[in-house]
Design a protein around this motif. Structure first.
Motif, short mmCIF file in Angstrom:
data_model
loop_
_atom_site.label_atom_id
_atom_site.label_comp_id
_atom_site.label_asym_id
_atom_site.label_seq_id
_atom_site.Cartn_x
_atom_site.Cartn_y
_atom_site.Cartn_z
N LEU A 1 -0.57 9.90 9.65
CA LEU A 1 -0.43 9.84 8.39
C LEU A 1 0.75 8.22 8.18
CD1 LEU A 1 0.74 11.37 5.78
CD2 LEU A 1 3.61 11.68 6.21
N ASP A 2 1.34 7.62 9.45
CA ASP A 2 1.53 6.29 9.43
C ASP A 2 0.45 5.73 9.12
OD1 ASP A 2 4.33 4.96 9.64
OD2 ASP A 2 3.59 4.57 11.51
N LEU A 3 -0.80 5.68 10.40
CA LEU A 3 -1.44 4.89 9.77
C LEU A 3 -2.44 4.96 8.26
CD1 LEU A 3 -3.83 5.86 12.60
CD2 LEU A 3 -3.38 3.09 12.33
N ALA A 4 -2.32 5.97 7.47
CA ALA A 4 -2.71 6.41 6.44
C ALA A 4 -1.80 5.42 5.29
CB ALA A 4 -2.55 7.63 5.75
N ALA A 5 -0.37 5.49 5.84
CA ALA A 5 0.24 4.94 5.14
C ALA A 5 -0.41 3.00 4.95
CB ALA A 5 1.54 4.71 5.15
N GLY A 6 -0.60 2.01 6.23
CA GLY A 6 -0.73 1.16 6.41
C GLY A 6 -2.44 0.78 5.77
N MET A 7 -2.91 1.98 4.77
CA MET A 7 -3.93 1.77 4.78
C MET A 7 -4.21 2.06 2.80
SD MET A 7 -6.54 0.83 7.13
CE MET A 7 -7.78 1.06 6.04
N ILE A 8 -2.92 1.81 2.14
CA ILE A 8 -2.91 2.20 1.23
C ILE A 8 -3.98 1.13 0.32
CG2 ILE A 8 -1.38 2.04 -0.86
CD1 ILE A 8 -1.29 4.78 0.36
N LEU A 9 -3.86 -0.30 0.90
CA LEU A 9 -4.56 -1.31 -0.25
C LEU A 9 -6.40 -1.41 0.04
CD1 LEU A 9 -1.69 -3.44 -1.36
CD2 LEU A 9 -2.52 -1.53 -2.68
N THR A 10 -6.21 -0.13 0.87
CA THR A 10 -7.55 -0.80 2.31
C THR A 10 -7.41 -2.27 2.63
OG1 THR A 10 -8.78 0.24 0.44
CG2 THR A 10 -9.88 -0.72 1.42
N PRO A 11 -6.56 -2.31 3.57
CA PRO A 11 -7.06 -4.14 3.96
C PRO A 11 -7.50 -4.32 4.48
CG PRO A 11 -5.60 -2.07 4.97
CD PRO A 11 -6.02 -1.81 4.15
N LYS A 12 -8.08 -5.66 4.70
CA LYS A 12 -9.11 -5.99 4.88
C LYS A 12 -8.79 -6.30 7.00
CE LYS A 12 -10.58 -9.26 1.84
NZ LYS A 12 -10.83 -10.24 1.34
N VAL A 13 -7.75 -6.60 7.39
CA VAL A 13 -7.33 -6.53 8.84
C VAL A 13 -5.76 -5.61 8.96
CG1 VAL A 13 -6.23 -8.31 10.39
CG2 VAL A 13 -7.47 -8.72 8.86
N LEU A 14 -5.73 -5.29 9.94
CA LEU A 14 -4.66 -3.67 10.34
C LEU A 14 -3.96 -4.44 11.48
CD1 LEU A 14 -2.87 -1.37 9.70
CD2 LEU A 14 -4.70 0.21 10.65
N ALA B 1 6.75 5.04 9.91
CA ALA B 1 7.50 4.17 8.91
C ALA B 1 7.88 5.39 7.76
CB ALA B 1 7.22 3.03 8.70
N VAL B 2 7.43 6.42 8.40
CA VAL B 2 6.82 7.42 7.21
C VAL B 2 8.81 8.50 7.36
CG1 VAL B 2 5.23 8.15 7.86
CG2 VAL B 2 6.51 9.94 8.73
N ASP B 3 8.81 8.86 5.90
CA ASP B 3 10.39 9.74 5.36
C ASP B 3 9.87 11.19 5.90
OD1 ASP B 3 12.07 10.86 4.25
OD2 ASP B 3 12.28 9.54 2.55
N GLU B 4 10.62 10.82 6.90
CA GLU B 4 9.89 13.19 7.26
C GLU B 4 10.81 14.26 6.24
OE1 GLU B 4 11.75 13.07 11.52
OE2 GLU B 4 9.70 12.02 12.31
#
Length: 292
Positions: free
Chosen positions: A141-154, A84-87
């Protein structure tokens, strides 16, 4: 961390989920396997509050997905099948943008972007546009974007689709680091070796229900001893005490639980040309389950 009870979902004349139950322990990778159309993605979409179930209950990080969707969203991250990143933006710009979309202040978003670039091994390429990234780098990078708010569940939905072996290994390493830091991961994948490598526990879904659940080792089952001999009937009689025996021409196969004892007995048989012992693969176990 995830508790699902009797979840049901129907689309017109198609039943996507048919009373599915699932429990995911905190701090683990839980794999979801199943043929196309089994209901894996529908389940993830319900748990991520993107789709409402028709019945049953589901909680994520202690919050009900129907009654408290906002609380669930604050506790989760979601990485879909396609990046989902902007290339056109750099890696750092992408992460800052996702931080701002997640309501972080500008300074906080920049700090979080730098932290994630370091965690996912992207600091050296942080100023490069994502269009210049390899598939594995883009997925990290996509994984990093999914961790922006340090989720408990990914939630990871087919995270390595289309990647080469090197790219897949990069993503696997990133997922392992996330779990070491305390994140719970629900992984859907079509690659059974990926589930075997990453998952602490696996649930196999078919026709909207869980048909098997256990560790990868438990799902694969016991070892199989294969003996090639000119006297298969005599060998089968001697090996029968180890477990169920099948004879196919000059090949005798027996399911065993003690590898050492099985090999010692097989080596003592007369007229043996070859002895092989191996554990069934997850692919074999999966195909047996979904074709039953």
């Amino acid at each position: 961390m995830i508790d699902v009870r009797d979840i049901r979902k129907r689309y017109d004349d198609h039943t996507a989920l048919d009373g599915l139950d699932l429990t995911v322990a905190a701090g683990t990778v839980h794999g979801l396997l199943g043929p196309n159309g089994a209901g894996k993605t529908t389940l993830v979409r319900i748990l991520a509050t993107l789709v409402r179930p028709d019945g049953g209950t589901a909680t994520v990080a202690g919050h009900d997905v129907v009654r408290h969707p906002g609380r669930v969203r604050a506790a989760i991250g979601l990485v879909g099948q396609h990046a989902a990143v902007d290339e056109l933006l750099s890696a750092r710009q992408n992460l800052v943008m996702f931080g701002r979309l997640s309501h972080l202040g500008t300074a906080a978003a920049r700090r979080r972007a730098d932290e994630l670039l370091e965690r996912f091994g992207l600091t050296d390429v942080g100023e490069k546009p994502a269009t210049r990234f390899s598939g594995g780098m883009r997925r990290r990078l996509d994984l990093a974007a999914g961790m922006i708010l340090t989720p408990k569940v990914l939630f990871l939905d087919e995270p390595t689709t289309g990647l080469d072996p090197h790219g897949r290994a990069e993503v696997w390493a990133a997922v392992r680091r996330l779990v070491e830091d305390g994140t719970t991961v629900l992984l859907t994948t079509q690659y059974l070796d990926e589930a075997d490598q990453l998952a602490d526990r696996i649930s196999v879904i078919d026709h909207g229900r869980v048909i098997a659940d256990g560790t990868p080792a438990a799902l694969k089952g016991a070892d199989r001893l294969e003996v090639l001999t000119v006297a298969p009937d005599a060998a089968a009689a001697r090996l029968a005490g180890l477990g169920p025996v099948t004879v196919d021409g000059d090949r005798v196969t027996v399911t065993v639980h003690d590898r050492v004892a099985a090999l010692a007995l097989a080596a003592s048989l007369p007229d043996v040309h070859d002895i092989t012992i191996r554990r069934p693969t997850l692919d074999e176990a999966f195909l047996k389950l979904v074709s039953a």
